[in-house]
Design an enzyme around this catalytic site. Structure first.
Site, short mmCIF file in Angstrom:
data_model
loop_
_atom_site.label_atom_id
_atom_site.label_comp_id
_atom_site.label_asym_id
_atom_site.label_seq_id
_atom_site.Cartn_x
_atom_site.Cartn_y
_atom_site.Cartn_z
CG ASN A 1 -5.06 8.70 -3.04
OD1 ASN A 1 -4.00 8.19 -3.45
ND2 ASN A 1 -5.15 9.27 -1.86
CG HIS B 1 -4.85 2.19 6.02
ND1 HIS B 1 -6.20 2.08 6.20
CD2 HIS B 1 -4.70 2.96 4.92
CE1 HIS B 1 -6.83 2.75 5.26
NE2 HIS B 1 -5.94 3.28 4.46
CG ASP C 1 -1.52 4.83 4.05
OD1 ASP C 1 -1.56 5.29 2.90
OD2 ASP C 1 -2.36 5.10 4.92
CE LYS D 1 -7.94 2.18 -0.47
NZ LYS D 1 -6.71 2.60 0.13
CG HIS E 1 -9.77 4.52 3.65
ND1 HIS E 1 -8.57 5.19 3.71
CD2 HIS E 1 -10.49 4.95 4.72
CE1 HIS E 1 -8.56 5.99 4.76
NE2 HIS E 1 -9.72 5.86 5.39
CG LEU F 1 -7.51 10.50 7.93
CD1 LEU F 1 -8.33 11.26 6.91
CD2 LEU F 1 -8.31 10.29 9.22
CG HIS G 1 -0.76 7.16 -0.91
ND1 HIS G 1 -2.00 7.36 -1.48
CD2 HIS G 1 -0.99 6.47 0.25
CE1 HIS G 1 -2.94 6.82 -0.71
NE2 HIS G 1 -2.34 6.26 0.34
CG LEU G 2 4.85 5.50 -5.81
CD1 LEU G 2 5.16 4.67 -7.05
CD2 LEU G 2 6.14 5.81 -5.05
CB ALA H 1 -4.72 12.49 6.54
CG HIS I 1 -1.82 1.18 1.32
ND1 HIS I 1 -3.15 1.04 1.62
CD2 HIS I 1 -1.63 2.50 1.15
CE1 HIS I 1 -3.74 2.23 1.62
NE2 HIS I 1 -2.82 3.13 1.35
CG HIS J 1 0.17 15.30 2.27
ND1 HIS J 1 -0.79 15.56 1.32
CD2 HIS J 1 -0.23 14.17 2.90
CE1 HIS J 1 -1.72 14.63 1.36
NE2 HIS J 1 -1.41 13.76 2.32
O1 DOR Z 1 -3.16 9.36 5.84
C1 DOR Z 1 -3.55 9.08 4.72
N1 DOR Z 1 -3.04 9.67 3.63
N2 DOR Z 1 -4.51 8.18 4.58
C2 DOR Z 1 -5.08 7.93 3.40
O2 DOR Z 1 -5.96 7.11 3.35
C3 DOR Z 1 -4.69 8.68 2.20
C4 DOR Z 1 -3.33 9.20 2.31
C5 DOR Z 1 -3.01 10.26 1.27
O3 DOR Z 1 -3.26 10.01 0.09
O4 DOR Z 1 -2.50 11.31 1.64
ZN ZN Z 2 -3.30 5.13 1.77
#
Ligand code: DOR
Ligand code: ZN
Length: 345
Positions: A41, A174, A247, A99, A136, A219, A15-16, A263, A13, A251
């Site tokens: 996402n 998660h 996860d 997803k 999720h 999250l 996020h790139l 998050a 899991h 950011h």
């Molecule tokens: O903390 C999180 N950040 N939880 C998520 O489900 C999404 C992720 C994000 O894409 O920033």
């Molecule tokens: Zn995630």
């Protein structure tokens, strides 16, 4: 033990992101991990097989030349997702999972599912062809306390879907509560869970006690200590239904350190080092390989990686930056306070 050699791990899991952020963060994953399930996402989200194919190309173009890494692509489930497109994507080998974000649950989830009945045709097709659904697992109702949203999701959404479609393979992403762990443990088939590095390390006090620490906010939000201990016990147990999904979700700092912060914890840079520390603390270093390298491929029907990596315990804490600089801005690393002695070769 001062040295540990394990099969090369995978991240189930991740996020790139895209563009400058993708270029900056991808090498931290690809230098240690062989494969990763890539979250869809983006803005706009990755909803069709052709979106996923184009995103996969951008990821491969951003990969350092000397790294070998396979992005495992996913589709973002909307109420308009076409079962035929999902099936074609899966049959071609491009799509490894779909997803499910309940609408509004987290970052860029506005196109997620509101009425789960509308997603049933896709879920039925996935059950038929054996394509896993990643969820999720949080309800989004404003009436449900944020710390109760995972347990409420299990009762209101996950359990009903599993009763309607017992053949559908579901990865509960998660997991943050003992309710989630128990629900998975009590299942007899077709359910597994990913656990993040950060949820093994912090509880909600880390976010809130003595001042708000936005870099610990993600999250599902970290819960009370008893839940963290349940996650640790599951991750270090060797139970094949639990495996790593970092996860890691970068950011830029201004978006985290704000009146309404985003998050996400960025952990790909030091995840293995932190995990070795956690597993050693729990006297379970011999089960680290199951958690990071074996259980995930087993669940997704893939072979574990043949290559090995070696972790070495150093006298001094291993150094890594508190934040990385990217063309998109600075990104603080989780955990800015955490010191591990485990170095990854
Ligand atoms: O903390 C999180 N950040 N939880 C998520 O489900 C999404 C992720 C994000 O894409 O920033
Ligand atoms: Zn995630």
């Amino acid at each position: 033990m001062t040295s540990l050699t394990i099969r090369r791990p995978d991240d189930w899991h991740l996020h790139l992101r895209d563009g400058d952020m993708l270029k900056a963060v991808l090498p931290y994953t690809s230098r240690h991990f062989a494969r990763a399930i890539i979250m869809p996402n983006l803005v706009p989200p990755v909803v069709t097989s052709s979106d996923a194919s184009a995103y996969r190309d951008r990821i491969l173009a951003a990969l350092p030349q000397d790294h070998v890494f396979e992005p495992l692509m996913t589709l973002y489930l909307t109420e308009g997702t076409s079962p035929d497109d999902v099936e074609e994507g899966a049959r071609s080998g491009l799509i490894k999972a779909v997803k499910l974000y309940p609408a509004g649950a987290t970052t860029n989830s506005a196109s997620g599912v509101r009425n789960f009945d509308n997603a049933m045709p896709v879920l039925e097709r996935m059950a038929k062809i054996g394509l896993p659904l990643c969820v999720h697992g949080e309800v989004t109702s404003p009436h449900v306390d944020i710390f109760d949203r995972e347990a409420a999701f299990i009762e209101a959404v996950l359990d009903p879907i599993r009763r309607r479609l017992p053949e559908l393979k579901i990865t509960m992403e998660h997991v943050t509560t003992s309710d989630g762990i128990d629900y998975i443990k009590n299942s007899t088939a077709n359910l597994a869970g990913t656990i993040t590095t950060h949820h093994l390390i912090i509880n909600r006090n880390a976010i809130l006690a003595g001042g708000i620490r936005p870099h610990y906010y993600c999250l599902p939000v970290a819960k009370r200590e008893s839940h963290r201990l349940a996650l640790r016990a599951a991750a270090t147990s060797g139970d094949t239904r639990f495996f790593l999904g970092t996860d890691s979700a970068p950011h830029v700092d201004p978006l985290k350190e704000s009146a309404c912060g985003c998050a996400g914890c960025f952990t790909s840079i030091n995840t293995l080092s932190c995990l070795a520390h956690v597993f050693e603390e729990d006297d379970a270093l011999d089960r680290l390989e199951a958690f990071v390298s074996l259980n995930g491929p087993l669940w997704y029907g893939m072979l574990p990686n043949e290559e090995r990596i070696t972790l070495t315990k150093k006298k001094e804490p291993v150094g890594y930056p508190d934040r990385i600089e990217t063309q998109a801005g600075p990104v603080t690393v989780f955990d800015p306070m955490f010191r591990s002695h485990w170095d990854v070769g």
